[in-house]
Design a protein around this motif. Structure first.
Motif, PDB file in Angstrom:
ATOM      1  N   PRO A  51       8.907 -11.477   5.161  1.00 30.40           N
ATOM      2  CA  PRO A  51       8.076 -10.454   5.819  1.00 30.40           C
ATOM      3  C   PRO A  51       7.467  -9.513   4.786  1.00 30.40           C
ATOM      4  O   PRO A  51       8.057  -9.256   3.744  1.00 30.40           O
ATOM      5  CB  PRO A  51       9.070  -9.694   6.699  1.00 30.40           C
ATOM      6  N   MET A  52       6.275  -8.990   5.096  1.00 33.48           N
ATOM      7  CA  MET A  52       5.581  -8.114   4.159  1.00 33.48           C
ATOM      8  C   MET A  52       5.425  -6.718   4.750  1.00 33.48           C
ATOM      9  O   MET A  52       5.324  -6.550   5.952  1.00 33.48           O
ATOM     10  CB  MET A  52       4.174  -8.648   3.863  1.00 33.48           C
ATOM     11  N   THR A  53       5.405  -5.718   3.885  1.00 38.57           N
ATOM     12  CA  THR A  53       5.065  -4.361   4.305  1.00 38.57           C
ATOM     13  C   THR A  53       3.618  -4.055   3.983  1.00 38.57           C
ATOM     14  O   THR A  53       3.047  -3.134   4.530  1.00 38.57           O
ATOM     15  CB  THR A  53       5.964  -3.323   3.601  1.00 38.57           C
ATOM     16  N   SER A  54       3.024  -4.848   3.100  1.00 42.72           N
ATOM     17  CA  SER A  54       1.644  -4.647   2.690  1.00 42.72           C
ATOM     18  C   SER A  54       1.126  -5.945   2.088  1.00 42.72           C
ATOM     19  O   SER A  54       1.903  -6.806   1.696  1.00 42.72           O
ATOM     20  CB  SER A  54       1.570  -3.520   1.654  1.00 42.72           C
ATOM     21  N   VAL A  55      -0.190  -6.070   2.008  1.00 42.96           N
ATOM     22  CA  VAL A  55      -0.759  -7.249   1.369  1.00 42.96           C
ATOM     23  C   VAL A  55      -0.642  -7.168  -0.140  1.00 42.96           C
ATOM     24  O   VAL A  55      -0.744  -8.170  -0.834  1.00 42.96           O
ATOM     25  CB  VAL A  55      -2.231  -7.453   1.781  1.00 42.96           C
ATOM     26  N   MET A  56      -0.435  -5.964  -0.644  1.00 42.84           N
ATOM     27  CA  MET A  56      -0.231  -5.759  -2.080  1.00 42.84           C
ATOM     28  C   MET A  56       1.267  -5.630  -2.342  1.00 42.84           C
ATOM     29  O   MET A  56       1.958  -4.919  -1.606  1.00 42.84           O
ATOM     30  CB  MET A  56      -0.924  -4.475  -2.547  1.00 42.84           C
ATOM     31  N   PRO A  57       1.786  -6.307  -3.369  1.00 46.82           N
ATOM     32  CA  PRO A  57       3.213  -6.153  -3.666  1.00 46.82           C
ATOM     33  C   PRO A  57       3.516  -4.724  -4.118  1.00 46.82           C
ATOM     34  O   PRO A  57       2.900  -4.222  -5.060  1.00 46.82           O
ATOM     35  CB  PRO A  57       3.467  -7.158  -4.794  1.00 46.82           C
ATOM     36  N   MET A  58       4.397  -4.062  -3.385  1.00 42.84           N
ATOM     37  CA  MET A  58       4.731  -2.685  -3.721  1.00 42.84           C
ATOM     38  C   MET A  58       6.092  -2.339  -3.146  1.00 42.84           C
ATOM     39  O   MET A  58       6.584  -3.004  -2.239  1.00 42.84           O
ATOM     40  CB  MET A  58       3.672  -1.715  -3.186  1.00 42.84           C
TER      41      MET A  58
END
Length: 95
Positions: A51-58
């Motif tokens: 799962p992602m929190t954003s499309v940019m890794p951060m």
């Protein structure tokens, strides 16, 4: 899955949306297109995808969980109709 005219009317009734008989075919096509897209998405293999929190890794922004009074007690109680010892005084409502 396909939606018929009766289902469109039922959905409109449940959503409390006024739908005329002329609008039903258009809405039926819209709902069927949405359901077809969802069926298409179900075909995608997402095995092992995190799962992602954003499309940019951060990293998530985190702060230390510290309990404090905000150092604003006087400012907070300044507009209170009645305050005593940094507490709001409220008239008794129930006996």
């Amino acid at each position: 899955m396909s939606v018929d005219a009766a289902t469109v009317r039922r959905i409109a009734h449940l959503a409390r949306i006024a739908v005329t008989d002329a609008e039903v075919p258009h809405l039926q096509g819209e709902l069927n297109a949405m359901l077809a897209f969802v069926e298409q998405l179900q075909e995608v293999n997402v095995e092992g995808v995190e799962p992602m929190t954003s499309v940019m890794p951060m990293q998530m922004k985190k702060r230390e969980d510290v309990v404090n009074d905000g150092d604003m007690v006087d400012a907070v109680t300044a507009n209170a109709p009645d305050a005593q010892d940094h507490f709001f005084l409220v008239p008794k409502v129930l006996e």
